[in-house]
Design an enzyme around this catalytic site. Sequence first.
Site, PDB file in Angstrom:
ATOM      1  N   ASP A 231      -1.094  -6.605   2.355  1.00 22.58           N
ATOM      2  CA  ASP A 231      -0.643  -5.590   3.285  1.00 22.58           C
ATOM      3  C   ASP A 231      -0.627  -4.220   2.591  1.00 22.58           C
ATOM      4  O   ASP A 231       0.129  -4.038   1.656  1.00 22.58           O
ATOM      5  CB  ASP A 231       0.742  -5.938   3.860  1.00 22.58           C
ATOM      6  CG  ASP A 231       1.739  -6.366   2.778  1.00 22.58           C
ATOM      7  OD1 ASP A 231       1.328  -6.968   1.769  1.00 22.58           O
ATOM      8  OD2 ASP A 231       2.939  -6.121   2.952  1.00 22.58           O
TER       9      ASP A 231
ATOM     10  N   GLU B  68       2.631  -1.599 -10.255  1.00 25.80           N
ATOM     11  CA  GLU B  68       2.225  -2.678  -9.346  1.00 25.80           C
ATOM     12  C   GLU B  68       0.714  -2.790  -9.230  1.00 25.80           C
ATOM     13  O   GLU B  68       0.168  -3.881  -9.107  1.00 25.80           O
ATOM     14  CB  GLU B  68       2.845  -2.400  -7.972  1.00 25.80           C
ATOM     15  CG  GLU B  68       2.444  -3.353  -6.870  1.00 25.80           C
ATOM     16  CD  GLU B  68       2.832  -2.840  -5.496  1.00 25.80           C
ATOM     17  OE1 GLU B  68       3.062  -3.673  -4.608  1.00 25.80           O
ATOM     18  OE2 GLU B  68       2.898  -1.602  -5.309  1.00 25.80           O
TER      19      GLU B  68
END
Length: 772
Positions: A422, A617
Amino acid sequence: MRHLCLFGTWPEKMALLTGRRNKAETHILDDVFFLDDNNKARKFLIDVEETQRMILAQEDTDGDFQITVNDLGPKTLTVPTADSGGYLKYDIRGTYMLSNLLQELALAADYGRKHIVLDEARLNENPVDRLSRMIRHQFWNGLTRRIDADGLEIICADPKNRTANHNPRIYIPHGETEIYDYYRNVAETRKHLRLEVEMLPEDISPAYVRSINDRPGILALDMRRVIDKDGNSTLEGVPFVVPGGRFNEMYGWDSYFETLGLLVDGRVDLAKGMVDNFCYEIKHYGKILNANRSYYLTRSQPPFLTDMALKVYERLNPQDEQGNKLWLAKAFRAAIKEYHTIWNCEPRLDPITGLSRFRPAGLGIPPETEASHFNHIIEPYARAHGVSIPEFVRLYNDQLVSEPELDMYFLHDRAVRESGHDTTYRFERRCANLATIDLNTLLYKYEIDIAETIRDIFDGAFEDHTGRVNEPEEWLEKAEIRKKAIDKYLWNEEKSLYFDYDTAKQEQSVYDTVTAYWALWAGCASQEQAEKLVTRSLSKFEVLGGLVSGTEQSRGSISLDRPNRQWDFPFGWAPHQILAWRGLDKYGYIEVARRLAYRWLFTITKSFVDFNGVVPEKFDIVTLTHKVQVEYGNVGVDFKFVPREGFGWMNASYQVGLSYLTSHMRRALGTCTSPDLFFAKILTKATGSDTGIIPPERQRRLSAAAIALTQNGTIPAATTTIGAESGIGGAIGVPPLIHDDSGSGEGSGSDTPVVFALLDMSELERNREHAD
């Protein structure tokens, strides 16, 4: 004029000076130089608070409490040496050493130290060793959570909670009265927590989940009985690792990759606990959850449980063979239940193709997103109803207005979140209809793992959660059926690549996705398909810093009305790298796996060196930056002084990736040698794409572009360098490594920058052992 140079320890120097400075010699000594012994490891005597104040005032020019290549300070700080009792001074130079100094000062302050003696080796430590050490000894601990009386304050904190009520809240599975009583007791005895405890109903319907979105909470996980310090029996939460940052809960597929990293670092008990918690989720919540928050109750994430359990099982103490088999049996019963009740039944199973889709239940608008995330979607509907966006959201969530088109949009949106990807234009407004290559290769791996485990460990018969006896042949048959469907619907012979299949339109997607290489990890590709994936398609995805999620052509043009999505080009993610390495290795392409691992680890190491130890990340791996402009920004970059956690699967990818590097590659990585420069000699010998290596002409263009970007300042320099005149870089008599940033291959003069690493004997010995 005469000068005297004194070597040795401070007391030795003073004794020599006292002995020489008699009356007869006083008139001939015009100056005295005290020089440290260069053959001795240098140590610094540091006033923690004052040095931290000085370094921030002088070097942190952008005020972010970090020392990075973007700061415009002089990049030099003078500190006293310990051997001289603080009398002699020495210059600490360069971004890397100064940022390491800032980090060490922060760690010392954590322990209440006012003064420390700091080894120079900690400041110019090989960055590969430093990062790996920090992951092993600091980051995993920083990311570890428990759900019990001692861990509730940390785990209940939810940055995604946008409701007015921020009291910590925990939901207990129906029927778990002992655990419910435990938390009620915690709420009574620790009133300062303001803990709210609720038991879930037996039927967790989408309507119920929507009804508690205004009071979100953590979902209870597995607990074990222990004896406390007072000798009393009590419950304790089984620990687990969270991704980090705003993701302060146990996530589905993140946990698999984190487990791989934990096993590399010998944290077997913690990895085992992750599996135990997944078994608990399947038993009580019906699935491995997207994450253990109440608003995730209706959706799962990519399934990895069988491989995760097997990897842990291989590392358990072999002396308890029976206990280990019982534990593995529990995990496989949970996996079989999940397979049948979640992934291999409708609505996720497409009855026509026999392939599976991400297609979760759920009602309303996902509440964990930023407040304005869906405004551009909702605004036309709000305008049509003549209400504000917040008012329309309320009406829609309470089902007081009917908008079937919007219902379909959010079905696909929830599916995207269940996929773990996502968001991406690959899945935009169609994810719930796609039989993805990702999911179906994972389920093929489930089927093969279950078959082989029943055959090899459980003597050919295994009783599942319903009491039914499973045999390996039936699972091998399931795997063969799925493989044939994958080949029929997802493989594209002309393009030599796997694609998703749109079950509604009954046609293949045209989006090039790097998850095609999951087929190698799962083992469902033929050797011929693997060869085509490597020799014909890999160059679509391989860029300077690793493997991109998809191609630029598939993503399409980007504009203000069509912004970047984080799982598209030019972004690279740890899961894609790890599964590609393992898949390529499985099919005999170990050199390709090593090359890709080096590219990815260079991306991480370079950012770690240049940006105060950051481990984020994700990365833009085309321009090699973690400062990305996408809808969710980047996690793991917001810290002061010293990174405490890194990011879960990024930590894991580093530890796993190092296992693929040769000792020569590891040494080059320690000096931040650009991948294109490092592989230049290999590339010039390449005979073409049949070797799995990017054609030399394209590689030269990539190298030239990377060097041009570095020189014009678009991105930070590829290495942290210190001028040769500083004297840093040579230790224990070993000449410093010389690296020519220009890529010209010319000789180095006195102005050539020195790329320094900790070149002590222990490091050299470790390299020799690794090579052996």
